[in-house]
Design an enzyme around this catalytic site. Structure first.
Site, mmCIF file in Angstrom:
data_model
loop_
_atom_site.group_PDB
_atom_site.id
_atom_site.type_symbol
_atom_site.label_atom_id
_atom_site.label_comp_id
_atom_site.label_asym_id
_atom_site.label_seq_id
_atom_site.Cartn_x
_atom_site.Cartn_y
_atom_site.Cartn_z
ATOM 1 N N GLU A 38 41.590 46.228 42.833
ATOM 2 C CA GLU A 38 42.771 45.668 43.137
ATOM 3 C C GLU A 38 43.185 44.228 42.169
ATOM 4 O OE1 GLU A 38 43.017 44.371 47.147
ATOM 5 O OE2 GLU A 38 45.040 44.133 47.069
ATOM 6 N N LYS A 109 51.788 47.913 46.596
ATOM 7 C CA LYS A 109 51.022 48.008 47.817
ATOM 8 C C LYS A 109 52.159 48.039 49.038
ATOM 9 C CE LYS A 109 47.141 45.654 49.933
ATOM 10 N NZ LYS A 109 46.068 44.480 49.693
ATOM 11 N N CYS A 142 44.065 48.862 48.554
ATOM 12 C CA CYS A 142 43.172 48.274 49.359
ATOM 13 C C CYS A 142 43.483 48.621 50.569
ATOM 14 C CB CYS A 142 42.929 46.946 49.098
ATOM 15 S SG CYS A 142 41.491 45.818 49.919
HETATM 16 C C1 ACM Z 1 43.002 43.600 50.706
HETATM 17 O O1 ACM Z 1 43.663 44.305 51.269
HETATM 18 N N1 ACM Z 1 42.703 43.170 49.917
HETATM 19 C C2 ACM Z 1 41.989 43.352 51.902
#
Ligand code: ACM
Length: 269
Positions: A38, A109, A142
């Site tokens: 990420e 995301k 993530c």
């Molecule tokens: C995250 O979502 N970077 C912990």
């Protein structure tokens, strides 16, 4: 086919340096799907929207995607990586998939972690599966791992491999991702970062331990907690098509969808 991860220690605020470093580490790899962390080009711990604006790029026509497309074409790679996306006046924590033939897909995301909510907009597009040379690929970023609905939707849409660019800080994700693989009978590739980012009074340490997991939950490759690491393994992606558990149970056919309605309703509390 070959799949793997490139675990990295990005330098905060230095996209050109980070992209150059990643390209150099990948220069001898070919014919594989490789997942990077990420926000691999920017670093993670933004303290203001201005800092984010300095490094965020467009997915269509930005520097990072352009460089990764060149690498994908030259080495016959499918690359999946996280980056800060600028779209209009909004910023997204995105995962981008580039193919050797120059196709680009992205995912914004949806489940933002902690202070990400101060700077990024959550994605709101439905979860999509992309077919690349006959392989069906889904993306999560993530903290999306904490919401099993996401991987389930991708599996129901046919994903065989779920790519998971990450900057993990909670200690139990890698184990949980084995469960995400088992409960959906898919391959998962978690590409995490390493190192501590200190930004003024904020500090975060990332957990490494990137991994490739098969549909039975076996860890086919994993990295340590402290070193950059590139690992590629051979898989039979068709193993993800078999959703039978035993002669009498099938993961998808046995679902009791009429009992799952609370999953798609807001909690009244
Ligand atoms: C995250 O979502 N970077 C912990």
């Amino acid at each position: 086919m070959k799949v793997g991860f490139l675990q990295l220690r990005p330098k905060f605020g230095s996209p050109k340096e980070n992209v150059r470093a990643a390209k150099s580490l990948l220069k001898n790899i070919s014919d594989a799907i490789v997942v990077l962390p990420e926000l691999f080009n920017s670093g993670y711990l933004f303290r203001s929207k201005e800092e984010l604006a300095d490094v965020a790029e467009s997915v269509t026509g930005g520097y990072t995607v352009g460089e990764m497309k060149k690498l994908a074409k030259k080495r016959q790679l499918t690359l999946v990586f996280g980056m800060a996306e600028k779209k209009g006046r909004k910023f997204y924590n995105s995962s981008v998939l580039v193919t050797s033939k120059g196709k680009v897909f992205s995912y914004q995301k949806t489940h933002l972690f902690d202070r990400e909510k101060l700077f990024f907009q959550p994605g709101d597009k439905s979860y999509a599966v992309h077919e690349v040379d006959g392989t069906k690929i889904g993306m999560i970023v993530c903290f999306d791992w904490f919401f099993p609905e996401v991987t389930r939707v991708l599996a129901l849409k046919g994903a065989q491999i779920i790519c998971h660019p990450s900057n993990l800080v909670l200690p139990y994700c890698q184990d949980a991702m084995r469960t995400r693989s088992i409960e959906n009978k898919v391959f998962t590739v978690t590409a995490n970062r390493i190192g501590t980012e200190k930004r003024g009074s904020f500090s975060m340490t990332f957990t490494g331990k990137s991994q490739v997991v098969d549909p039975e939950g076996n860890v086919l490759a994993s990295a340590g907690e402290r070193s950059e690491s590139l690992k590629i393994v051979e898989i039979d992606v068709k193993a993800a098509n078999d959703k039978s558990i035993n002669p009498n149970n099938d993961l998808f056919k046995d679902r009791k969808v009429s009992l799952y309605k609370p999953l798609v309703q807001k909690l009244a509390r």
